[in-house]
Design a protein around this motif. Structure first.
Motif, PDB file in Angstrom:
ATOM      1  N   LYS A  98     -10.250  40.863  -1.574  1.00 34.20           N
ATOM      2  CA  LYS A  98     -11.721  40.846  -1.595  1.00 34.20           C
ATOM      3  C   LYS A  98     -12.288  40.817  -3.012  1.00 34.20           C
ATOM      4  N   LYS A 118     -23.878  38.462  -4.516  1.00 35.71           N
ATOM      5  CA  LYS A 118     -23.261  39.510  -3.716  1.00 35.71           C
ATOM      6  C   LYS A 118     -24.267  40.006  -2.687  1.00 35.71           C
ATOM      7  N   ASP A 123     -22.030  45.463   0.357  1.00 37.12           N
ATOM      8  CA  ASP A 123     -20.751  46.013  -0.104  1.00 37.12           C
ATOM      9  C   ASP A 123     -20.704  47.467   0.326  1.00 37.12           C
ATOM     10  N   ARG A 132     -13.908  47.985   3.975  1.00 35.97           N
ATOM     11  CA  ARG A 132     -14.977  47.525   3.082  1.00 35.97           C
ATOM     12  C   ARG A 132     -15.666  46.308   3.690  1.00 35.97           C
ATOM     13  N   LEU A 173     -17.838  43.482   2.964  1.00 28.96           N
ATOM     14  CA  LEU A 173     -18.243  42.781   1.749  1.00 28.96           C
ATOM     15  C   LEU A 173     -18.744  41.387   2.103  1.00 28.96           C
TER      16      LEU A 173
END
Lengths: 142, 150
Positions: free
Chosen positions: A15, A30, A33, A40, A42
């Protein structure tokens, strides 16, 4: 009635490495998160867009080890589905990607009847297409 | 699966991508193997184990797929298309095309018009499988490679 694609998913091997590629090389931003224990969540997304692209790793708790092995094999063989993006300047983007150290191109920018597109792979083998849509004067070439 | 196998897959995929980009050029196995950082023999063996066909056959099917595209989309002559996609002789092209597609390039053109689909989709999905029986081996990597192609 379905009104929008909310989350798409792509399988990656790591990741953090995926985040670096999709944000710092490809230019996405992004998204979520969130960490919960060993898991996680993400995501990345096209800047300004609402559709999240989940960066998912094969493995527990979603996959047993045998399934994860199969998935990792398929990812690195380029056998899983990829992503198709639109861009406003594919040739400029090609130069930008090269300047950022990306060299795993599957196709240099090429004109077609539907526009100009190019192809690149992420660090794991997933295919990414980038299309600048629009009518382009072209002659069909192999 | 070990990191080593994943790395090998990735290198073999880069070599396959190189064939997809450069099919029109006079490729030889050694040059493509170098993309994967492997010896010629190791590359051919590993490619077959990973993708289910030899690099030689993969390149043949890519070249034939591109020739099918040009036969559908353009009015270029068959001989021009033969050279456009990397074959070096009309005889090898016609023989290989017929082995894989099951008809001659001219007959294929008569029965198939332009296809309204993105080029990437056509490259991905339209690569022909061998039409009937096992195809004889013919050279895509060049005549010298024909004798050694697996």
């Amino acid at each position: 009635m379905i009104t929008k694609l909310n989350v798409a998913s792509i399988m990656v091997l790591n990741k953090d490495e995926a985040l670096d590629f999709y944000v710092n090389k490809l230019g996405l931003e992004k998204g979520q998160d969130v960490k919960q224990g060993s898991y996680r969540w993400l995501t990345v997304r096209v800047p300004g867009d609402v559709t999240e692209i989940s960066l998912a790793e094969p493995g527990p708790p979603v996959h047993d080890e045998a399934t994860a092995v199969q998935l990792r094999d398929l990812i690195t063989k380029g056998a899983l589905g990829g992503l198709v993006f639109k861009a406003d300047d594919v040739r400029g983007m090609y130069e930008t990607l090269k300047s950022r150290g990306v060299n795993d191109f599957t196709q240099e920018p090429t004109d077609h009847f539907y526009g100009t597109d190019m192809g690149v792979r992420d660090p794991f083998g997933n295919a990414i297409r980038i299309l600048q849509q629009g009518k382009v004067a072209h002659k069909a070439r192999a | 699966m070990s990191r080593e196998v994943e790395g090998l897959n990735r290198r073999l995929l880069r070599a396959r991508d190189a064939m997809d980009r450069s099919y029109a050029e006079p490729l030889d196995v050694r040059a493509v193997a170098a993309v994967a950082h492997l010896s010629e023999a190791h590359f051919t063996r590993s490619f077959r184990a990973t993708f289910g066909e030899t690099p030689h056959r993969y390149l043949q099917r890519r070249r034939v797929e591109r020739s099918m595209f040009l036969l559908r989309e353009t009015d270029r002559s068959v001989i021009d298309i033969c050279f456009d996609v990397g074959f070096t002789s009309r005889g090898t092209f016609s023989r290989t095309f017929r082995e894989i597609v099951g008809e001659t390039p001219s007959n294929y053109r008569l029965g198939n018009g332009p296809m309204v689909a993105p080029n990437c989709y056509q490259m991905w999905a339209m690569r022909p499988v061998v039409a009937a029986g096992r195809a004889r081996r013919s050279s895509s990597f060049g005549d010298a490679a024909a004798a050694t192609a697996p």
